[in-house]
Design an enzyme around this catalytic site. Structure first.
Site, short mmCIF file in Angstrom:
data_model
loop_
_atom_site.label_atom_id
_atom_site.label_comp_id
_atom_site.label_asym_id
_atom_site.label_seq_id
_atom_site.Cartn_x
_atom_site.Cartn_y
_atom_site.Cartn_z
N GLY A 230 37.69 23.40 -47.27
CA GLY A 230 36.40 23.29 -47.93
C GLY A 230 35.27 23.09 -46.94
CD GLU A 231 29.49 25.11 -47.03
OE1 GLU A 231 28.60 24.63 -47.75
OE2 GLU A 231 29.62 26.33 -46.82
#
Length: 380
Positions: A230-231
């Site tokens: 994920g970011e």
């Protein structure tokens, strides 16, 4: 209030080890960064970055063609999230252009009932940043939300841009400080939140201890909540993974191994928009996108290398499998083409990859499946 008109969702895959003709029809249109879920034997998908308000359904037991269901009544939505609970589809948030500014996060929720093909806007809203960038999975009548971008920071950014009136120097003075923030200063949500449709109740299920995320791949099996990458800020991903145990007092966490570097790369920069699911007792994940080199630059104190350092947004095709005993990952194959930001659902020991996007953000309409038996990856 109820609305009638038409819903559904897609992703792509294949591998170097075994590729066969697809058994499911393509979507009627490409769908990327949309929302969808599996309810019984039927998968639903729609909305997303192409600007469609349509949803589609496909009966996986008799997959002749996608059917358009009642049109989503909440307008165009990019990056909404969805889950299926007790035979109904729930769609949350996303962002859309409004009179206030472009790309505004919408904090609302809709329920779709397949029995009468109607949408109902629910009298509820998320108590935290779960409307854009969150990842969801359903278990035991609850929908679990992991991460999400900060509502106030995101909306305020685009409101400030609108106020700049097209003046490029003013816009630069807005974007430069934003992209130069540290990961923790983006205030992505670290909270794990659940929503129980039967009671219309939101609950705080604890905190994700490895920094807030946006666009992580998540899954629930046997009371365990898996979070993959994920970011963590604009342009920067995490290669980390973790496994949470769902209990009566919330979720407790255990750190797992990082994803290994894909072929041709010295380092794993993490992925956002990856697609994964369970097959024959194994969890596999693929696709997604990152900016190779962003993590190394960030570790040197360069906060916005994806924007100023010549880094290119890169889509991936490696397929990773989790060793449930050791918590480590290995690459078990590759898709024939890169993909990200599509819908993935587990069905009959296969992971369906529905829609998504590829290099340059091109939307995809193909539906492919992946299966893995611990030795061989098969893509159809």
């Amino acid at each position: 209030m109820k609305f009638t008109k038409t819903a559904l969702f897609t992703v792509l895959a294949a591998t170097a080890f075994a590729a066969q003709a697809g058994q499911y029809p393509d979507l009627p249109e490409g769908i990327k960064a949309g929302a969808g879920a599996l309810i019984g034997d039927t998968v639903y998908v729609g909305l997303g970055g192409t600007g469609t308000t349509k949803f589609y359904s496909l009966n996986l037991k008799d997959p002749k063609e996608w059917k358009e269901i009642a049109e989503f009544p909440g307008g165009k939505r990019n990056q909404p999230v969805a889950a299926g609970v007790n035979g109904k589809l729930y769609v949350f948030g996303g962002f859309q252009d409004t009179d206030v500014a472009k790309n505004q996060i919408i904090n609302d929720a809709y329920e779709y009932n397949p029995a009468d093909n109607t949408w109902t806007k629910l009298s509820t809203r998320s108590p935290r940043s779960t409307s854009v960038g969150a990842s969801v999975a359903a278990d035991g009548g609850k929908i679990y939300f992991v991460g999400g971008v900060n509502h106030e920071i995101w909306n305020g950014l685009f409101q400030d841009v609108k106020a700049a009136g097209g003046d490029k120097e003013k816009e630069k003075a807005i974007f430069d400080p934003y992209f130069n923030l540290r990961a923790q200063d983006f205030f992505f949500s670290p909270e794990i939140i659940s929503y129980e449709p039967a009671n219309n109740v939101w609950r705080n299920e604890g905190y994700f201890p490895y920094s807030g995320r946006a666009g992580a791949a998540v899954a629930i099996k046997d009371g365990k909540l898996l979070v993959v990458n994920g970011e963590v800020k604009a342009g920067l991903r995490s290669p980390g993974t973790a496994l949470g145990t769902i209990g009566k007092d919330g979720v407790t966490w255990k750190k797992l191994g990082d994803l290994p570097a894909p072929t041709g790369y010295d380092k794993q920069d993490g992925i956002a928009g990856g697609m994964g699911g369970y097959t024959n007792g194994h969890y596999i994940v693929t696709g997604g996108a990152n900016f190779p080199g962003a993590l190394a630059n960030y570790e040197k104190g360069i906060m916005d290398a994806h924007r100023t350092g010549g880094l290119k947004k890169t889509y991936h095709k490696a397929v990773y499998a989790l060793d449930g005993k050791t918590g480590n990952w290995k690459i078990v194959g590759e898709l024939p083409a890169t993909i990200g930001y599509g819908l993935a659902v587990s069905y009959n020991n296969k992971v369906l990859l529905i829609g998504g996007e590829t290099d340059g953000g091109k939307p995809l309409s193909a539906v492919q499946t992946m299966s893995y038996d611990g030795k061989k990856l098969t893509v159809e």
